[in-house]
Structure formats: structure tokens, C-alpha cells
Design a protein around this motif. Sequence first.
Motif, mmCIF file in Angstrom:
data_model
loop_
_atom_site.group_PDB
_atom_site.id
_atom_site.type_symbol
_atom_site.label_atom_id
_atom_site.label_comp_id
_atom_site.label_asym_id
_atom_site.label_seq_id
_atom_site.Cartn_x
_atom_site.Cartn_y
_atom_site.Cartn_z
ATOM 1 N N SER A 1 38.020 -9.387 25.159
ATOM 2 C CA SER A 1 38.089 -10.037 23.848
ATOM 3 C C SER A 1 36.785 -9.970 23.074
ATOM 4 C CB SER A 1 38.482 -11.509 24.018
ATOM 5 O OG SER A 1 37.471 -12.212 24.735
ATOM 6 N N GLY A 2 35.697 -9.676 23.750
ATOM 7 C CA GLY A 2 34.417 -9.674 23.071
ATOM 8 C C GLY A 2 33.342 -8.998 23.896
ATOM 9 N N ARG B 1 30.534 -14.294 15.592
ATOM 10 C CA ARG B 1 29.440 -14.307 16.558
ATOM 11 C C ARG B 1 29.063 -15.730 16.926
ATOM 12 N NH1 ARG B 1 24.297 -11.118 15.230
ATOM 13 N NH2 ARG B 1 24.180 -12.587 13.482
ATOM 14 N N ARG C 1 27.190 -13.498 21.527
ATOM 15 C CA ARG C 1 28.545 -13.102 21.903
ATOM 16 C C ARG C 1 29.291 -12.779 20.616
ATOM 17 N NH1 ARG C 1 33.014 -17.138 24.777
ATOM 18 N NH2 ARG C 1 34.865 -15.837 24.396
ATOM 19 N N VAL C 2 30.041 -11.674 20.614
ATOM 20 C CA VAL C 2 30.785 -11.283 19.414
ATOM 21 C C VAL C 2 32.227 -10.975 19.796
ATOM 22 C CG1 VAL C 2 30.145 -8.837 19.610
ATOM 23 C CG2 VAL C 2 30.814 -9.766 17.382
ATOM 24 N N SER C 3 33.156 -11.380 18.955
ATOM 25 C CA SER C 3 34.572 -11.092 19.149
ATOM 26 C C SER C 3 34.891 -9.706 18.618
ATOM 27 C CB SER C 3 35.427 -12.135 18.428
ATOM 28 O OG SER C 3 36.770 -11.712 18.335
ATOM 29 N N VAL C 4 35.691 -8.942 19.349
ATOM 30 C CA VAL C 4 36.086 -7.615 18.858
ATOM 31 C C VAL C 4 37.285 -7.715 17.930
ATOM 32 C CG1 VAL C 4 35.192 -6.442 20.892
ATOM 33 C CG2 VAL C 4 37.574 -7.182 20.863
ATOM 34 N N LEU D 1 30.567 -4.034 14.813
ATOM 35 C CA LEU D 1 30.581 -5.456 15.120
ATOM 36 C C LEU D 1 29.319 -6.173 14.678
ATOM 37 C CD1 LEU D 1 32.113 -5.435 18.723
ATOM 38 C CD2 LEU D 1 33.291 -5.667 16.529
ATOM 39 N N TRP E 1 30.877 -6.044 28.286
ATOM 40 C CA TRP E 1 32.183 -6.549 27.874
ATOM 41 C C TRP E 1 32.521 -7.849 28.602
ATOM 42 C CZ3 TRP E 1 35.681 -4.752 24.296
ATOM 43 C CH2 TRP E 1 35.480 -3.463 23.780
#
Length: 681
Positions: free
Chosen positions: A651-652, A367, A359-362, A634, A646
Motif C-alpha cells: 500500500s505504500g 505522506r 511514509r507515502v501511499s501509492v 510519489l 515497500w
Amino acid sequence: MRPHGYRLIVWAACLCIAGCSAPDSRHEPAQDAAPATQTALIPENRSPLGVAPSGDPSVVFTPVTSGPSTDEFAQYSPDGSQIAFVSDRDGGLRIWTMDARGGEPVPLTDTHDFLTFPVWSPDGSRLAFVSDADEPTNVWVIPAAGGEARRVSVGPGIVFDPQWSPDGSALLYLNTVEGDSDLWITVVDEGESTRVTNTGVAGPGRWSPDGTQIAFVSKGTDTRSVWVMSADGGDATQLTTDDGTESTVEWSPDGSRLVYTSNRAGTPTVWVMPAGGGAATPLTTGRANDNLPRWSPDGRWVTFWSIRDDRSDVWVVPAAGGPARQITNDEPGQSHLRWSPDGKALVFSVRERRTEIWRVSVAGGARSLLATGLEDPRSPVVSPDGTEVVFVAGRGATSDLYVVSVDGGTPRRITTNPGGTAGPRWSPDGGEIAFESSRGGSSDLWVVPAAGGTARQVTTHAARDVGPTWAPDGGTIAFLSNRADNQTDVWLVPAASGEPRRLTTQGASQPVWSPDGATIAFQSSAGPDGRMQIWRMPVAGGVAQPLTDADYAAQADYAPDGTMLAYQQHDGVWFDISVVPAAGGATTRLTTSQEEIGAPRWSPSGARLAFLAGPPQSRSLHVMSAAGDEAMRLTDASGAVGAYDWLPDGSGVVYSLTQDRANIWSADVSGVLDAAGTAAR
């Protein structure tokens, strides 16, 4: 100091210009491969990285290299006694050589950040290669017995794919300066480089066997055509004039014929024609993606890569025409195929993969790892409420669905299938998950409670039913099936139970619902020119409407408000992201990067678009504004991002990341060729 993304851009340029013949269906992460119908047989001769290549039982596969390194670009010396290849086995990239019969490799060059395309001189005394030792990239030559490497190309630009002249005095290479590619020749012992084309080319050139001519594919016209010119310069002669896009032209060993890839028949296939011009003949047919053809040393056979059912394998076909024969049948990808000088064997790289889900935050790119340790976790899809992620793990008949919290934790298994699982999709209310499985003997659609429990079968047919996609109201599931006319089309089935209804009749894939559930967009090559385009059709039935008119358009995604569609566009050399009004109208290209870009996905608010960029082994995840600016990467290029989704609040992004290594294998195909030749006689 190199600019940001330098190495990724160079790799993308090298692989796309030197190797891309057509868009590759492996780059469509939203669609999984069909599940296997039986347990895979694991050969006893396992390599240290995993399972040995498999395929035609007449083929003997032998490991040339092994271990955790990435070994690629293998090529036999002209006398067949040695193999040169590129490896990172001691850190940086070097060229290594080894006895073709086996033994310990010996490093030939110093380490480099970027090194590729090693090629032996005709007499076997030297090797040419491309390196960034003197930026951006240049052609270098080194004695095969060892010694100092010497730069031989002169001038600006990024160079690719050097090819020795038959007499060994010069090297032909592709040079790209500010996006414009042309062919250059350098005289090796004099250090003089001369530009030989000025109209732009769409791939590397090839010397004729006698060294008097050069064949190439020009991008000076709307289509990509095969041309031939004198090696001394002068006017070029256009040999193909069809409406298709040609690529990867190669001379036959006797110089009488040319083989190349063309999509003139709708999808990329392999064609052969007289070198002096004349009628071209297809060597392969059908709806597969056949590309990168190579002649056998005796000119009797042509090998090529073929992408079928989202998998790439090695095939061989008689150069005089006849049935093609599949050599490999593998889950791992193969690359960099070369013949042995005696024409009895092929050498190529086989990739082994390790996949994890992240999972990664935009906002800041932070991560967190969601799933690891399972075999090949992939195809993550976020639940409608954003609390969980469903994904597939396992291979072939042992693959199942797992669910994990978006905050991480121990995944829970929700299916136990005897026939494999793929393509999970949450119902809009989050209570169920649709998937495809071969547990009933053929590939059908099933639905299982998200909390786990008994799965119910939704379709029951001997055909291949794949890719379930829920309607926004949850009452209908769209899917792909070849149950009619042996042609893959979009079908609709009630989610509860009922008889499926065929929606498209022209051949279609990658269906996506409009937010209001009234229409489905899809990709199809059913137009009069056979080019893949984005189409739109009412769910109630009616006439399909083409929305794009590109060289190639695919991987569409509706904006959340339903007014626009984003999609991947190909112009013959590069992939980019474009948008088009859902009701039809002018298209707008959002990206103009010189690398492969695709798989666009709108953020839930419609304010952003995510996409993938880079070559297959180092695809990275990016986001940009819906206007095409404010782009941000990212993930880095340490692996390949596959399917992604998404989070509902935007948010990520949750995605699968594959990091791989490659080893080199040889395949003795003499049994296949002998059998095919005997059958032909």
C-alpha cells in the motif's frame, strides 16, 4: 506553462550530459557506507551550516560563502580577483559575484527558475550562463560589471555548458533536441548559431587553447570515443579506438595533451594522451570510480573526483604520472570543482544535509513523517509484519539503530554502539535485526533482538564485512567481505554461528537472494570486457552466470515469484530500468526517460516496480506497473530520496528524504603540490 517535471528533467539532463562519466555508486541506496572506526574530529572553524571540509592536513580550507542558501557553480575570474557563483539566497536563482578575498556578494542577474553554468569571458569583462528565461534553455551573456543580459544562442533545444573561445568572440555549447545532442557555436556579438557536429555527442565540447580545434566525446559508435575536429567545421578525427566508454575530455593548457575518463580497464579511471593521437596512459588505476578530471593552470597536475566506499572526494595526481593524493575526506558531497588562476587553490561547493524518514501511499501520494529531529536518520527497512521500521541515525562512531512504528511516534533506540552502525536488515520472522558495526575494532556483522537487548557478533575478522542480507528461511546471512585477496566478494555465514563460506571469487557487490533461497544475484565487472553486469550463482556453489550484456547493469532485484530480475541499465548517457528472466534470456527495457533512473524494487505482489529518478540532489520516488507503464511520481523534487522499502501489503513505501544546501569553500593545495613535487624530485 511548463510541462510537468520540466525543471527536474532539465537538471537531470544538465548534470548527466555535462558531468556524468560513469554510473555513480552513491546512487545505490540499498548499500550503506561502512561505519567509522573512531569518533570523528570536529574542526573548530564550523560553518553556519555544519562541519567544515576535512582532508589532507596540508590543505587549508576557507569558507567563501555561508548560510542557509544553496551556493554552487563557483568560478574565479581570469585575473583571480573575483568569484562568480549561482545562489538562491534571496529566493530565485541568480548569478552573484564577490571579491575573491571575501566580502558581501553582489547580485548580477535577475532571478530565474533555472540558471546554471556561469563562465567568465577570457578578458573577464563578461559572463555567459544558461537560463530558462526564454524556454526551454538558452545561452545568455551579461557584462561582469552589471547590466542587461542578452540571449546569444539561437534555435530549439536544451543547451548546456557554454565555453568561451580563447579570443572571446564565440561560445561553444551542447544542444539537445528531442534527445539528440550535438555541439553548436554562437558568435556572441552577431547572434549567429551554427551546428558543428551531426553525429551526436555524449558530452560538452572543449576548445583547444589556440581556438583552432574542438575535442569531444562522440556517441556515434557503440563505444564512446574521443574525437577532435577543426573549429571551422569539417571532418572529425577519432583519437581513441578501445572498447571502453570515454567521457569528459579536457585539453592541457599548452594544447599538447588531452585528459579524459575511460572505463577501458573495467572501472572509470583517468587517462592522458597526446592531442594529435597516440598511446594513452592511465593516470589512475584500481576499482574506484574516478571522473571529471581538470588540469591545473600550469598543466602539471590533474584533479578529479573519486568515488570510493560510496563516498566522493577530491583527489590530485601528477599529469606526468605518479601516486594520486586525496585532498578531501568528507561525509558531505562536493561538486563543481575549479582551479584558481594561480594554481594554488581549488574552489568547490560542499553540501550539508538534513534527512527525515517518511511514509507515502501509492494510492494517492499522501505522506506522513515517521522520524525527524535525530541526526541523519537513514536506511529505513520495514519489518516483515509491516508494523515497524528500523533505521540508522547518527554519524560515524555515534550512529545507532532505532525502531519506529509505521504509524509514527517516538523512535526507540535498540543499540548503543561505540563503533558505529549501518546496513540494518530484519530477519524473515521479524525477531532479529542484522547490521554491520565497527564496535569490535573492524567492520563485522552483528545481530540484535528487534525488541532490544544484547547484540551477538556473527563475524570476527580484520577485514571489512558489510551489507548483511538474510536468506528467506532465516538460516543464513549473505554479506560482502574483502577478507580474501583484498577483493570484495559475496560470503555466506550461518545466522546462529559458524564459519563464513566464500560464494563468489570474481569480485561482486549488491547481493540479493532469490525468493526460494537457491540462488543469489549480484553485480560484477568480472567479464572479459570489464563492464559491470548482473550475474546469478547457486547458493550451493557452482559457476556464476552473467544475465546481462549492457554498457552497465547494476542494482538487481528479484521479482517476488523469482522469475524475473529488475535492474538499472546505463547506455553511456542515461540510466533506465530493464528486466531479464532469472534463468537468462532476452532483456526488456521498461523506461526510456532522459534522466537518471535506478534502484528498482518490486512491490510485494510483483504487479508494480518502484524506482528513483533524477539527479542526486533531487531524486524522486516513482512507481509504475511491472510492464513499464502507468508511471506515477510519489515525491517532488524538493529533496533527494535515498534508501526505501515497500510495506508488505504494497500500500505504500517508507523512504528517507534528504534536503540539502550548499556553500562554497576554497582549498589552498599549494602545500600538497609543493610536497608532492619535492618528493618527485
